[in-house]
Design an enzyme around this catalytic site. Structure first.
Site, PDB file in Angstrom:
ATOM      1  N   THR A 108       0.869  -1.193   0.000  1.00 36.02           N
ATOM      2  CA  THR A 108       0.000   0.000   0.000  1.00 36.02           C
ATOM      3  C   THR A 108       0.903   1.239   0.000  1.00 36.02           C
ATOM      4  O   THR A 108       1.364   1.650  -1.052  1.00 36.02           O
ATOM      5  CB  THR A 108      -0.959   0.024   1.211  1.00 36.02           C
ATOM      6  OG1 THR A 108      -0.209  -0.074   2.414  1.00 36.02           O
ATOM      7  CG2 THR A 108      -1.948  -1.120   1.123  1.00 36.02           C
ATOM      8  N   ASN A 118      -0.236  10.656   6.350  1.00 33.76           N
ATOM      9  CA  ASN A 118      -1.394  10.237   7.128  1.00 33.76           C
ATOM     10  C   ASN A 118      -2.450  11.307   7.303  1.00 33.76           C
ATOM     11  O   ASN A 118      -3.526  11.040   7.824  1.00 33.76           O
ATOM     12  CB  ASN A 118      -0.951   9.679   8.470  1.00 33.76           C
ATOM     13  CG  ASN A 118      -0.373   8.300   8.275  1.00 33.76           C
ATOM     14  OD1 ASN A 118      -1.088   7.391   7.887  1.00 33.76           O
ATOM     15  ND2 ASN A 118       0.929   8.157   8.488  1.00 33.76           N
ATOM     16  N   GLU A 164       6.092   4.741   7.389  1.00 26.08           N
ATOM     17  CA  GLU A 164       5.631   5.849   6.544  1.00 26.08           C
ATOM     18  C   GLU A 164       6.456   7.101   6.809  1.00 26.08           C
ATOM     19  O   GLU A 164       6.524   7.593   7.929  1.00 26.08           O
ATOM     20  CB  GLU A 164       4.146   6.100   6.790  1.00 26.08           C
ATOM     21  CG  GLU A 164       3.305   5.055   6.067  1.00 26.08           C
ATOM     22  CD  GLU A 164       1.854   5.039   6.487  1.00 26.08           C
ATOM     23  OE1 GLU A 164       1.491   5.781   7.403  1.00 26.08           O
ATOM     24  OE2 GLU A 164       1.091   4.248   5.892  1.00 26.08           O
ATOM     25  N   LYS A 193       3.955  -7.022   3.658  1.00 26.35           N
ATOM     26  CA  LYS A 193       3.694  -5.587   3.465  1.00 26.35           C
ATOM     27  C   LYS A 193       3.464  -4.959   4.835  1.00 26.35           C
ATOM     28  O   LYS A 193       3.057  -5.621   5.788  1.00 26.35           O
ATOM     29  CB  LYS A 193       2.506  -5.343   2.550  1.00 26.35           C
ATOM     30  CG  LYS A 193       1.166  -5.576   3.185  1.00 26.35           C
ATOM     31  CD  LYS A 193       0.220  -4.421   3.394  1.00 26.35           C
ATOM     32  CE  LYS A 193       0.728  -3.091   3.697  1.00 26.35           C
ATOM     33  NZ  LYS A 193      -0.267  -2.249   4.437  1.00 26.35           N
ATOM     34  N   THR A 203      -1.429  -1.738   8.974  1.00 26.50           N
ATOM     35  CA  THR A 203      -1.707  -3.141   8.633  1.00 26.50           C
ATOM     36  C   THR A 203      -0.445  -3.845   8.182  1.00 26.50           C
ATOM     37  O   THR A 203       0.344  -3.316   7.415  1.00 26.50           O
ATOM     38  CB  THR A 203      -2.787  -3.245   7.546  1.00 26.50           C
ATOM     39  OG1 THR A 203      -4.032  -2.931   8.129  1.00 26.50           O
ATOM     40  CG2 THR A 203      -2.853  -4.648   6.980  1.00 26.50           C
ATOM     41  N   THR A 260      -8.588  10.233   1.496  1.00 29.13           N
ATOM     42  CA  THR A 260      -9.155  11.001   0.379  1.00 29.13           C
ATOM     43  C   THR A 260      -8.181  11.144  -0.771  1.00 29.13           C
ATOM     44  O   THR A 260      -7.064  10.666  -0.712  1.00 29.13           O
ATOM     45  CB  THR A 260      -9.585  12.389   0.874  1.00 29.13           C
ATOM     46  OG1 THR A 260      -8.560  12.908   1.712  1.00 29.13           O
ATOM     47  CG2 THR A 260     -10.843  12.278   1.677  1.00 29.13           C
TER      48      THR A 260
END
Lengths: 419, 419
Positions: B171, B414, B292, B198, B209, B419
């Site tokens: 992702t 994040n 991230e 992942k 996740t 969106t």
């Protein structure tokens, strides 16, 4: 705050509003020039006192001293410094904390055991003790001048000193946190509650040091004060922390000097309890609002929980979720993250019964997304105060917690705090 | 990784290296064009299988299905999609998960009960099921073509498909996570272990996740696989999560099809166990490294603990501390935050005995700061992998956890994921 239905009202001033209390702040140059960094709070007469401390296993040196000095439930003064936490520096730290109490005691002419000590700032670095003690000496004489003014009936002029005390305990805070309440007693007469607080490192809230100091001119024995303070902290400051964990330096002190001549009982006492809790909630919300780099206050209310503890766990878990906080910053109605944070909170509930609201807008019903106006959601998330609520439909208990959004600014502040 | 003393070696390829396994990925357009988002993993023969799932109370729909399908310890295929978590969407979600298993089963000619399902992506939004099922159909025929190649002795050509499977489960990942190991057995012959994973939402790690899939051509009964997998997960993936809490969708699956003809026993079996653990640790480190917005991998080792659980709690608490993570980003040797995070971890230890190291540089001894070269500290913190270690001097137990720094980029990612 809506004080309309309360027995007390908000008035001007802060920590020195209650009779017989004085406070001041000075610039001792501990970490920065031109920054107030040493504060003194002083009661003309012996006061009953109570304290609530961090549950962190690693405790700063002044906490041990303050706990010891409060064993008899009595205090006359509190000395506080910002710019250095006086934590994790070995024996020097204990000596420094005692020196602060001793110098304050000497200059204010009270026994050092009646002086409480609090510190906030960088951990693991020895404090510049000479500067701190010099600051205490200067603060003492400023404060004694205010006492003289007070005796001469000009106590109001001393308020400026009290405001400097509020400034002196700030670190990365951007908002001064000081309030005063006045309560008209059913037995006649008025009592006052004054308070100052600091705190702003709130992203993973268990690490941002939080200090709170409350004074009242009512009389209550220290055991009562202790219970009232603990319950108030539980519903306020502990609801901006995850799992009740806290930094090495956290401390909240409540002093009651009885200078109003009023011993609380009956309705007045329960009003006083409510007033203390309300004050702590106001300060706690200010701390959340002033989270490092924060642009928004988040208030999370959980209702319909089986137990109070479940409601508390879920509310705090959501407020502590970095993903929820980042989504709030991005004004993204990502309610899945809200439900996820509830799910790992450790609380028991049935995920298929949960309703989730942003403001008054329902975004998930019975654990499942519903169609909602993205525009309306965006508008709600764009406010300076965002209310998130969950109804678990599993019982009668409820709780509220406070947090803030996670921003670029937070990273900048905390990437370079020490150096 | 240092494989020098291990019985196994790292070889090229990934999840389809073990005999009899095939994998592929396709672009189904679930969320983005030109992004691989549906993956299939397939065993030519019935395989023993084991699974470890999220402990989050809120579980995604495919998890219930996979748990049910794994009750008999057998599986033939795994179908995975990214771009939508298939979580919190009510009955539709259960139906969608089953449809994924059914279509994969139909096209691969295996019973749907032998198909496991995993999803990752946004929560609370119904998946575009038509796109997903179309993707599964296309993936199935690509995969069957690879099986044909395999039968013709050209299985190596199928590796490209396996790589696409690794891509399809990503992702916000920026690194492909796939490895293959080969173990020479003392009883003669070789067995293989392949894996893909992942995961990258790691700032408050319990929400990103994490999916992991492991395949081997050794034979072990599913109960044994289950124990081995659970222990490996405990020391790896669960050490990049706080408190063992996880997202709604986390899942790790291990399949063993026995196609090597080798049933493991004795030394080979213990080597296999070590190999699985080592694989999981490699993947876990990759996940932390790929946090991230992260620029650094943080490895925290805690030794001298009274209990294993204490060591684990402290290591995870430090890795999960936003203040430590932000300090790491800022390359600020703020060891006070490290000790603070240990202090609120819930573990028992004596703060006055703790030594703290950055790399090999001691920065605190017996709970107290020591003078160290800021320059050297800066250099250590400037590395892409930063090792923090604590010796509690309270016992013999130790644990290691992994995390990453907290950056501006994290907030950006994040703030606008949904969106």
């Amino acid at each position: 705050m809506d004080n309309s239905k309360k027995a007390w009202k908000l008035i001007n001033g802060g920590i020195a509003v209650p009779k017989g209390f004085y406070a001041t702040g000075v610039q001792a140059g501990i970490k920065y020039k031109d920054k107030y960094d040493v504060a003194l709070i002083f009661s003309e007469v012996q006061a009953q006192a109570a304290g609530v401390y961090t549950r962190n296993l690693v405790k700063a040196h002044p906490l041990y001293l303050t706990q010891r000095h409060l064993e008899n439930g009595l205090a006359r003064a509190i000395v506080i410094n910002s710019g250095n936490a006086n934590a994790c520096v070995g024996e020097f730290g204990d000596q420094a904390a005692f020196a602060m109490a001793e110098v304050a005691g000497t200059f204010l002419a009270v026994p050092p055991e009646d002086v409480l000590v609090a510190s906030t700032g960088v951990i693991g670095v020895e404090m510049p003790l000479d500067k701190v003690l010099n600051g205490i000496r200067v603060a003492s004489s400023l404060l004694l001048n205010d006492v003289v003014k007070g005796i001469r009936g000009q106590k109001e002029e001393a308020d400026e000193g009290a405001h400097r005390a509020a400034l002196a305990i700030m670190t990365t805070d951007t908002l001064v946190k000081e309030y005063a309440y006045e309560l008209s007693c059913s037995q006649g007469g008025v009592i006052h509650l004054g308070a100052i607080a600091k705190g702003s490192g709130m992203i993973h809230p268990n690490m941002g040091t939080m200090l709170g100091f409350l004074t009242t001119d009512a009389f209550l024995p220290s055991e009562e004060l202790q219970r009232i303070l603990r319950e108030a902290v539980e519903e306020s400051f502990n609801m901006v922390t995850v799992d009740g964990d806290t930094s090495t330096n956290d401390m909240v002190i409540l002093m009651a000097n009885g200078a109003s001549g009023i011993t609380l009982s009956g309705e007045d006492r329960s009003n006083f309890e409510e007033m203390v809790k309300s004050m702590c909630i106001e300060l706690a919300k200010d701390i959340a609002r002033d989270g490092e780099g924060a642009t928004k206050l988040m208030e999370v209310s959980v209702s319909g929980a089986k137990t109070k503890e479940d409601a508390r766990k879920i509310a705090r878990s959501i407020c502590g979720s970095s993903l929820v906080k980042a989504a709030l910053f991005g004004e993204d109605a990502n309610w899945g993250r809200i439900l996820t944070a509830a799910g790992y909170s450790g609380a028991e509930f049935n995920p298929n019964k949960v309703d989730v609201f942003l403001g008054k807008l329902i975004v998930a019903q019975a654990g499942k997304g519903v169609t909602f106006s993205e525009e309306e959601a965006k508008e709600i998330l764009g406010l300076r105060e965002v209310h998130i609520s969950l109804n678990l439909h599993s019982g009668e208990e409820q709780a509220t917690a406070w947090g803030c959004d996670l921003t670029h600014e937070y990273v900048t502040i905390n990437g370079s705090y020490r150096t």
